[in-house]
Design a protein around this motif. Structure first.
Motif: not given
Length: 214
Positions: A55-56, A179-182, A190-191, A194-196
């Motif tokens: 993010p930064g 699917d919970t992560v999605e 979830l940023s 983090a997702y990537r």
């Protein structure tokens, strides 16, 4: 009781070891900040996760992580780190994944040029910490834990990423499915970084930054 509770108590809540050392050196003026647009282009094209996608952004210099080498977050041996590459004033340095955050001499390689680094990428990407050299605290996530619970309770993003990479997801729809992560990503819990990182760590296609922001 979910197994994660003793695991979390036993694991130190601190930043990823190599990044912390990198930032500490910067604070004390021992390590200059280095960046490399050529390194960024080469490594992200091969699926490495870039510090610039934080993010930064890459506030303390460039770094790239090979997430398929990341072990679970909570190990008896210490704090695991993935195979990483950093730019130097001239060239680059790689550090192989370890289960305790250490960087023994044999795990580090310096390269005088981008071409030398590129020639070694197949080896870096193939490396995994040997089986039997690490042990997950508490045996890993309990049967009553869910990815959503981990997302909502683990404050340190790097630890969360490591746990989500190795979570034993259910193939059926429900609270233990991917699917919970999605869903957490779509809800902003979830940023994108983090997702990537989780996708890369599980060997799944990672959308480019433009597609992710669209």
């Amino acid at each position: 009781m979910p197994k994660s509770k003793p695991r979390k108590k036993a694991a130190a809540k601190k930043k990823q070891a190599r990044r912390t050392e990198h930032e500490t050196n910067l604070l004390f003026g021992n390590t200059p900040t280095f960046t490399s647009d050529d390194g960024e282009a080469l490594l992200t094209a091969r699926g490495w996760i870039s510090e610039r996608s934080q993010p930064g952004g890459a506030l303390d210099g460039d770094a790239w992580y090979w997430m398929p080498s990341q072990l679970p977050a909570y190990l008896e041996e210490g704090e695991p780190v993935p195979t990483s590459v950093y730019p130097l004033e001239t060239g680059f340095v790689s550090q192989l994944a370890t289960p305790d955050g250490s960087v023994p001499p044999e795990a580090q390689t310096e390269y005088a040029s981008l071409e030398e680094l590129e020639a070694d990428l197949d080896r870096l990407e193939a490396y995994r910490v040997p089986e039997g050299s690490w042990t997950a605290l508490g045996g890993g996530p309990g049967q009553d834990e869910t990815p959503g619970e981990l997302i909502d309770t683990i404050a340190e993003e790097w630890e969360l990423v490591a746990e989500l990479i190795h979570f034993p997801y259910s193939d059926e729809q429900g609270p233990r499915s991917f699917d919970t992560v999605e869903q957490a990503r779509s809800e902003g819990r979830l940023s994108e970084y983090a997702y990537r990182s989780v996708l890369a760590g599980r060997g799944l296609p990672v959308p480019d930054s433009g597609a992710a922001e669209a």
